[in-house]
Design an enzyme around this catalytic site. Structure first.
Site, PDB file in Angstrom:
ATOM      1  N   VAL A  59       0.814  -1.225   0.000  1.00  0.00           N
ATOM      2  CA  VAL A  59       0.000   0.000   0.000  1.00  0.00           C
ATOM      3  C   VAL A  59       0.846   1.273   0.000  1.00  0.00           C
ATOM      4  O   VAL A  59       0.345   2.355  -0.309  1.00  0.00           O
ATOM      5  CB  VAL A  59      -0.989   0.038   1.195  1.00  0.00           C
ATOM      6  CG1 VAL A  59      -2.085  -0.991   1.022  1.00  0.00           C
ATOM      7  CG2 VAL A  59      -0.276  -0.087   2.529  1.00  0.00           C
ATOM      8  N   ASN A  85      -7.314   0.067   5.808  1.00  0.00           N
ATOM      9  CA  ASN A  85      -7.060  -0.527   7.119  1.00  0.00           C
ATOM     10  C   ASN A  85      -5.621  -1.009   7.301  1.00  0.00           C
ATOM     11  O   ASN A  85      -5.162  -1.173   8.427  1.00  0.00           O
ATOM     12  CB  ASN A  85      -8.053  -1.702   7.300  1.00  0.00           C
ATOM     13  CG  ASN A  85      -7.646  -2.655   8.384  1.00  0.00           C
ATOM     14  OD1 ASN A  85      -7.821  -2.374   9.561  1.00  0.00           O
ATOM     15  ND2 ASN A  85      -7.077  -3.801   7.994  1.00  0.00           N
ATOM     16  N   SER A 137      -6.422   5.550  14.598  1.00  0.00           N
ATOM     17  CA  SER A 137      -6.208   4.970  15.933  1.00  0.00           C
ATOM     18  C   SER A 137      -6.535   6.050  16.943  1.00  0.00           C
ATOM     19  O   SER A 137      -6.378   7.250  16.653  1.00  0.00           O
ATOM     20  CB  SER A 137      -4.742   4.555  16.094  1.00  0.00           C
ATOM     21  OG  SER A 137      -4.432   4.358  17.468  1.00  0.00           O
ATOM     22  N   TYR A 150       3.948   6.651  14.902  1.00  0.00           N
ATOM     23  CA  TYR A 150       2.616   6.038  14.741  1.00  0.00           C
ATOM     24  C   TYR A 150       1.524   7.077  15.007  1.00  0.00           C
ATOM     25  O   TYR A 150       0.575   7.207  14.227  1.00  0.00           O
ATOM     26  CB  TYR A 150       2.492   4.855  15.711  1.00  0.00           C
ATOM     27  CG  TYR A 150       1.192   4.083  15.575  1.00  0.00           C
ATOM     28  CD1 TYR A 150       1.037   3.107  14.600  1.00  0.00           C
ATOM     29  CD2 TYR A 150       0.117   4.320  16.430  1.00  0.00           C
ATOM     30  CE1 TYR A 150      -0.157   2.394  14.470  1.00  0.00           C
ATOM     31  CE2 TYR A 150      -1.075   3.631  16.313  1.00  0.00           C
ATOM     32  CZ  TYR A 150      -1.201   2.653  15.325  1.00  0.00           C
ATOM     33  OH  TYR A 150      -2.393   1.960  15.208  1.00  0.00           O
ATOM     34  N   ALA A 152       1.667  10.289  14.812  1.00  0.00           N
ATOM     35  CA  ALA A 152       1.643  11.293  13.734  1.00  0.00           C
ATOM     36  C   ALA A 152       0.980  10.724  12.486  1.00  0.00           C
ATOM     37  O   ALA A 152       0.187  11.403  11.821  1.00  0.00           O
ATOM     38  CB  ALA A 152       3.069  11.745  13.406  1.00  0.00           C
ATOM     39  N   SER A 153       1.279   9.467  12.176  1.00  0.00           N
ATOM     40  CA  SER A 153       0.682   8.879  10.962  1.00  0.00           C
ATOM     41  C   SER A 153      -0.829   8.808  11.108  1.00  0.00           C
ATOM     42  O   SER A 153      -1.575   9.111  10.169  1.00  0.00           O
ATOM     43  CB  SER A 153       1.274   7.493  10.669  1.00  0.00           C
ATOM     44  OG  SER A 153       0.827   6.518  11.601  1.00  0.00           O
ATOM     45  N   LYS A 154      -1.300   8.437  12.290  1.00  0.00           N
ATOM     46  CA  LYS A 154      -2.749   8.268  12.476  1.00  0.00           C
ATOM     47  C   LYS A 154      -3.446   9.629  12.650  1.00  0.00           C
ATOM     48  O   LYS A 154      -4.581   9.797  12.200  1.00  0.00           O
ATOM     49  CB  LYS A 154      -3.016   7.351  13.674  1.00  0.00           C
ATOM     50  CG  LYS A 154      -2.516   5.918  13.449  1.00  0.00           C
ATOM     51  CD  LYS A 154      -3.155   5.274  12.236  1.00  0.00           C
ATOM     52  CE  LYS A 154      -2.869   3.779  12.134  1.00  0.00           C
ATOM     53  NZ  LYS A 154      -3.566   3.142  10.997  1.00  0.00           N
ATOM     54  N   ILE A 183      -6.890  -3.151  20.422  1.00  0.00           N
ATOM     55  CA  ILE A 183      -7.631  -4.312  19.922  1.00  0.00           C
ATOM     56  C   ILE A 183      -6.688  -5.516  19.913  1.00  0.00           C
ATOM     57  O   ILE A 183      -5.530  -5.393  19.485  1.00  0.00           O
ATOM     58  CB  ILE A 183      -8.145  -4.055  18.475  1.00  0.00           C
ATOM     59  CG1 ILE A 183      -8.892  -2.710  18.379  1.00  0.00           C
ATOM     60  CG2 ILE A 183      -9.016  -5.215  17.993  1.00  0.00           C
ATOM     61  CD1 ILE A 183     -10.145  -2.573  19.183  1.00  0.00           C
TER      62      ILE A 183
HETATM   63  P1  NAD Z   1      -2.490  -6.591  11.813  1.00  0.00           P
HETATM   64  O1  NAD Z   1      -1.028  -6.530  11.921  1.00  0.00           O
HETATM   65  O2  NAD Z   1      -3.225  -7.818  12.278  1.00  0.00           O
HETATM   66  O3  NAD Z   1      -2.963  -6.260  10.319  1.00  0.00           O
HETATM   67  C1  NAD Z   1      -2.371  -5.276   9.520  1.00  0.00           C
HETATM   68  C2  NAD Z   1      -2.370  -5.799   8.089  1.00  0.00           C
HETATM   69  O4  NAD Z   1      -1.802  -4.789   7.245  1.00  0.00           O
HETATM   70  C3  NAD Z   1      -1.491  -7.056   7.931  1.00  0.00           C
HETATM   71  O5  NAD Z   1      -2.231  -8.089   7.292  1.00  0.00           O
HETATM   72  C4  NAD Z   1      -0.323  -6.590   7.086  1.00  0.00           C
HETATM   73  O6  NAD Z   1       0.184  -7.593   6.200  1.00  0.00           O
HETATM   74  C5  NAD Z   1      -0.953  -5.433   6.324  1.00  0.00           C
HETATM   75  N1  NAD Z   1       0.082  -4.516   5.847  1.00  0.00           N
HETATM   76  C6  NAD Z   1       1.058  -3.909   6.576  1.00  0.00           C
HETATM   77  N2  NAD Z   1       1.851  -3.185   5.785  1.00  0.00           N
HETATM   78  C7  NAD Z   1       1.386  -3.340   4.512  1.00  0.00           C
HETATM   79  C8  NAD Z   1       1.799  -2.858   3.255  1.00  0.00           C
HETATM   80  N3  NAD Z   1       2.874  -2.057   3.107  1.00  0.00           N
HETATM   81  N4  NAD Z   1       1.079  -3.209   2.163  1.00  0.00           N
HETATM   82  C9  NAD Z   1       0.010  -4.028   2.272  1.00  0.00           C
HETATM   83  N5  NAD Z   1      -0.426  -4.527   3.448  1.00  0.00           N
HETATM   84  C10 NAD Z   1       0.263  -4.194   4.553  1.00  0.00           C
HETATM   85  O7  NAD Z   1      -3.015  -5.319  12.613  1.00  0.00           O
HETATM   86  P2  NAD Z   1      -4.500  -4.846  12.986  1.00  0.00           P
HETATM   87  O8  NAD Z   1      -4.521  -4.663  14.448  1.00  0.00           O
HETATM   88  O9  NAD Z   1      -5.521  -5.699  12.329  1.00  0.00           O
HETATM   89  O10 NAD Z   1      -4.451  -3.395  12.338  1.00  0.00           O
HETATM   90  C11 NAD Z   1      -5.319  -2.948  11.311  1.00  0.00           C
HETATM   91  C12 NAD Z   1      -5.369  -1.434  11.378  1.00  0.00           C
HETATM   92  O11 NAD Z   1      -5.928  -1.032  12.628  1.00  0.00           O
HETATM   93  C13 NAD Z   1      -3.993  -0.748  11.295  1.00  0.00           C
HETATM   94  O12 NAD Z   1      -4.082   0.402  10.483  1.00  0.00           O
HETATM   95  C14 NAD Z   1      -3.715  -0.366  12.730  1.00  0.00           C
HETATM   96  O13 NAD Z   1      -2.850   0.729  12.845  1.00  0.00           O
HETATM   97  C15 NAD Z   1      -5.106  -0.045  13.218  1.00  0.00           C
HETATM   98  N6  NAD Z   1      -5.248  -0.096  14.665  1.00  0.00           N
HETATM   99  C16 NAD Z   1      -5.001  -1.240  15.362  1.00  0.00           C
HETATM  100  C17 NAD Z   1      -5.143  -1.227  16.756  1.00  0.00           C
HETATM  101  C18 NAD Z   1      -4.850  -2.443  17.593  1.00  0.00           C
HETATM  102  O14 NAD Z   1      -4.795  -2.292  18.821  1.00  0.00           O
HETATM  103  N7  NAD Z   1      -4.700  -3.619  17.039  1.00  0.00           N
HETATM  104  C19 NAD Z   1      -5.532  -0.056  17.411  1.00  0.00           C
HETATM  105  C20 NAD Z   1      -5.792   1.087  16.654  1.00  0.00           C
HETATM  106  C21 NAD Z   1      -5.642   1.056  15.284  1.00  0.00           C
END
Ligand code: NAD
Length: 242
Positions: A59, A85, A137, A150, A152-154, A183
């Site tokens: 991505v 996502n 996030s 992180y 800053a990105s969000k 999560i």
């Molecule tokens: P996860 O690691 O289970 O899933 C993230 C997915 O993104 C993975 O399948 C990974 O392969 C894919 N990915 C990463 N870099 C990529 C790239 N360059 N190109 C294509 N795919 C790529 O994590 P998650 O917890 O399911 O996170 C999903 C989203 O939710 C993220 O944006 C994360 O920042 C956000 N988030 C997660 C939490 C948490 O506590 N888990 C909290 C707030 C926000």
């Protein structure tokens, strides 16, 4: 206006904890899914039984994103719901952070959203409808120690989404944010145990969020029930941010 179901829904990061839960929610309503991730996800595609196709994509690369989304649209039709996502997380004290770590975080978590929106927005504008849901996030709202990159990105995803919502709302395209709290997904296992213990202790509802808590929010935001929201931040976070 929201389009009739089944819709064509593109989900980035679909191989991850939250992305797979989101895919299952949309598939349960019969939507056709374009699952995008850099990791293959054969089990999920098989489970979703003909409703989902997969394109490998980084991505952070605008060329790769354009290729994958254009292939997906050629096979399924124009994307009507886009869920941005995909993301990474890591912890590093600011004084120890390298430029490479900063750049990677911004490219995968923030530039990716620019990359996908740029491809799908013109067709949504032309159609006069569409839903863009960007997963940020709660840390994009409040910040976190050792997570300047992180956070800053969000925070950037949130500001970008508000600006894009102002620009696209008059064309009938809805742009909103889902900003989860902690999560339980593989992303958390990248963090040290003491950080996770401290985080859990600070959640008023007393438990980790589940991927489906986020998926339920995404499903609502994509539904006609959310048609009067624009540039809004929905934050399933257990009460951490009120
Ligand atoms: P996860 O690691 O289970 O899933 C993230 C997915 O993104 C993975 O399948 C990974 O392969 C894919 N990915 C990463 N870099 C990529 C790239 N360059 N190109 C294509 N795919 C790529 O994590 P998650 O917890 O399911 O996170 C999903 C989203 O939710 C993220 O944006 C994360 O920042 C956000 N988030 C997660 C939490 C948490 O506590 N888990 C909290 C707030 C926000």
């Amino acid at each position: 206006m929201t389009s009739e179901r089944p819709r064509v829904v593109a989900i980035t990061g679909a191989a991850g904890g939250i992305g797979a839960a989101v895919a299952r929610r949309f598939a349960a309503s019969g939507d056709r899914l374009l699952l995008l991730d850099r990791r293959p996800l054969p089990d999920l595609v098989a489970e979703l039984d003909g409703l989902a196709s997969y394109e490998a994509v980084d991505v952070a690369s605008s060329a790769d994103v354009a290729r994958a989304l254009e292939l997906g649209a050629a096979a399924l039709g124009p994307v009507e719901v886009l869920v941005n996502n995909a993301g990474i997380g890591s912890r590093r004290r600011f004084v120890d952070m390298t430029e490479a770590e900063w750049d990677e975080m911004i490219a995968i978590n923030l530039k990716s959203v620019f990359n996908t929106c740029r491809v799908v927005a013109p067709a949504m504008i032309e159609a006069g409808h569409g839903k863009i849901i960007n997963v940020a996030s709660e840390l994009g709202l409040i910040g976190a120690v050792s997570m300047t990159h992180y956070s800053a990105s969000k925070g950037g995803v949130i500001a970008f989404s508000k600006a894009l919502a102002r620009e696209l709302s008059p064309s009938g395209v809805h742009v909103n944010v889902v900003a989860p709290g902690p999560i339980e997904t593989p992303l958390l296992t990248d963090y040290p145990e003491e950080y996770n213990d401290e985080t859990l202790a600070g959640i008023p509802l007393g438990r980790w969020g589940r991927p489906d808590d986020v998926a339920a929010t995404v499903e609502f935001v994509a539904s006609p029930n959310a048609d009067y929201y624009a540039g809004w931040v929905f934050s399933p976070n257990g009460g951490v941010v009120m």
